[in-house]
Design a protein around this motif. Sequence first.
Motif, mmCIF file in Angstrom:
data_model
loop_
_atom_site.group_PDB
_atom_site.id
_atom_site.type_symbol
_atom_site.label_atom_id
_atom_site.label_comp_id
_atom_site.label_asym_id
_atom_site.label_seq_id
_atom_site.Cartn_x
_atom_site.Cartn_y
_atom_site.Cartn_z
ATOM 1 N N ASN A 88 0.823 -1.212 0.000
ATOM 2 C CA ASN A 88 0.000 0.000 0.000
ATOM 3 C C ASN A 88 0.854 1.258 0.000
ATOM 4 O O ASN A 88 0.565 2.239 -0.700
ATOM 5 N N ILE A 89 1.928 1.261 0.793
ATOM 6 C CA ILE A 89 2.795 2.440 0.871
ATOM 7 C C ILE A 89 3.459 2.707 -0.476
ATOM 8 O O ILE A 89 3.484 3.841 -0.978
ATOM 9 N N LEU A 90 3.980 1.650 -1.075
ATOM 10 C CA LEU A 90 4.688 1.816 -2.355
ATOM 11 C C LEU A 90 3.743 2.253 -3.476
ATOM 12 O O LEU A 90 4.106 3.096 -4.316
ATOM 13 N N THR A 91 2.545 1.695 -3.493
ATOM 14 C CA THR A 91 1.598 2.089 -4.545
ATOM 15 C C THR A 91 1.026 3.485 -4.286
ATOM 16 O O THR A 91 0.554 4.139 -5.219
ATOM 17 N N THR A 92 1.072 3.937 -3.050
ATOM 18 C CA THR A 92 0.687 5.321 -2.768
ATOM 19 C C THR A 92 1.717 6.289 -3.337
ATOM 20 O O THR A 92 1.376 7.319 -3.932
ATOM 21 N N ILE A 93 2.999 5.965 -3.163
ATOM 22 C CA ILE A 93 4.071 6.837 -3.648
ATOM 23 C C ILE A 93 4.219 6.745 -5.166
ATOM 24 O O ILE A 93 4.543 7.728 -5.841
ATOM 25 N N TYR A 94 3.965 5.543 -5.710
ATOM 26 C CA TYR A 94 4.049 5.346 -7.168
ATOM 27 C C TYR A 94 2.699 4.851 -7.676
ATOM 28 O O TYR A 94 2.540 3.677 -8.038
ATOM 29 N N PRO A 95 1.702 5.743 -7.749
ATOM 30 C CA PRO A 95 0.333 5.314 -8.081
ATOM 31 C C PRO A 95 0.186 4.759 -9.498
ATOM 32 O O PRO A 95 -0.720 3.973 -9.763
#
Length: 590
Positions: free
Chosen positions: A305-312
């Motif tokens: 979730n964190i990574l996909t938030t930063i790299y949507p």
Amino acid sequence: MDQFTLNLIFVGGSFLVYIAIAIWARAASTSEFYAAGRSVHPVMNGMAIAADWMSAASFISMAGLIAFVGYGNSAYLMGWTGGYVLLAMLLAPYLRKFGRFTVPEFIGDRYYSRTARLVAVASLLMISITYVIGQMTGAGVAFSRFLEVDTNTGLLIASAVVFVYAVLGGMKGITYTQVAQYIVLIIAYTIPAVFISLQLTENPIPQLGLFSTHVDSGMPLLARLDQILVDLGFNDYTGLHDSTLNMTLFTLSLMVGTAGLPHVIVRFFTVPKVSDARKSAGWALVFIALLYTVAPAVGAMARLNILTTIYPQGTQAPSLTYEARPDWMHNWEKTGLLAFEDKNGDGMIQSYNEASTEFAATAAERGWQGNEMVTFNQDILVLANPEIAGLPGWVIALIAAGGLAAALSTAAGLLLAISSAVSHDLIKRTFKPDITEKGELLAARVSMAAAIVLATWLGMNPPGFAAQTVAFAFGLAASSLFPAIMMGIFSRKMNSTGAVVGMLVGLVSTSVYLFTYKGWFFIPGTNMLADTPENWLFGISPLAFGAIGAALNFVAAYITMKMTKPVPEHIQHLVEDIRVPRGAGGAIAH
């Protein structure tokens, strides 16, 4: 209703319940203060054991450690659960049959030695104080975010709450409070995990969602996580990137450390019969499994979730702009536990492994000048999870109450172990045998208050994340108390001199190794060597040294036993009686 008000309602309501229980179950005698009058039902005791054992490290920190390392940190899961089985099967029933109030009391009487009791007290104090630092650290993190205060203020609030219900209720009050805290923490941990699993995999069971298909990518969730991490220069999530030796020793250290934890062992003294101790252990395993099987899913899903938030739009597309960062980032930045720095001045947030030489050229081509998520305290992960996933406000408030319940339940158990060691084993059994019951009860409460003050001060400068700090305590327990208890139950020939020498060798060797890298008594800036792999002795991490300390304890005890006087005959008969699976000794009045 705004989030702050919801937090106050959930957290404040749970605290009112805990304090009301403490007033209702106020300890009126030393038996109630130390062992809840030996009247706790096995199912309730199992629930209380689970709450006592699943601390801030389990609730707040463990998933964070797994999330940021992956498979390598599954040692926390394997060590803690495996150690509990060891404790439940090999130690708990026999200690209950011995019929004492505390672990030092068992060691002092089994080894017919005042010195053995004093060494056990010293070991217990070091273990419990180190352990309680982790709990207070976790409580401070939770309070700082959800009551919107700084971490130290949050720590002071947590200390005040523990002081009220632990000092007042003793073991009797703590037991029933821990039952309530377990209910709060397991609901708080499970509900967000179910929501997040549904969002990412459309599977409502987090344990199965971990191995299901990631909806957005169509890939297995773990494969998608591995792909993103490797794309950003990190190690893959599912591989082992530490030495097998360290992982093995660390797992073993956690296992034998769990079996030597005094605040968990003492819970088995609260039931009426030996058979109830066994039943308590079985129920505790059930209650513990409800959280521990969910933790790996929480860690993996949160990291994704964190990574996909930063790299949507994927790791090859532009990253999130700082101005467009979600509310959860803004909220946690206020606590100082999350921080960003725009190193290349492009207004975006780049998070990647800047230490990776293989990825350096790729980062330079994209104009990146360093990892811009400069601070991400791993202890915030579970607490931030509902916000990261965009869950309703009441879920965020619930997990705040759960995190605090986890930290405070274990802190109370540890503080009770500390106060019992001081008031019962030092004052009553050693220095002032003629003290009245009223005087002993007062001494227990005063010593607990002093322990809270010390734990608060140390919690403001912890030696690591909550779970790491707790791991140090497990190493100390593994190297000092566990071998003495094991040999006390299963060896008729182990004498007092051997036990004392073994405990001292194990405790001193492990303490010196920890302090060398973490600072003397964990005081920042007093370490003699940097805590880096190249400085470790034979590559053994300080977290894993407890297993070595335990081995040194056993060897030193055996060699000393061979060179000194044999065990008196009546003690040999006592050891044989402990292992006979019939009856239970009553608590001994001294």
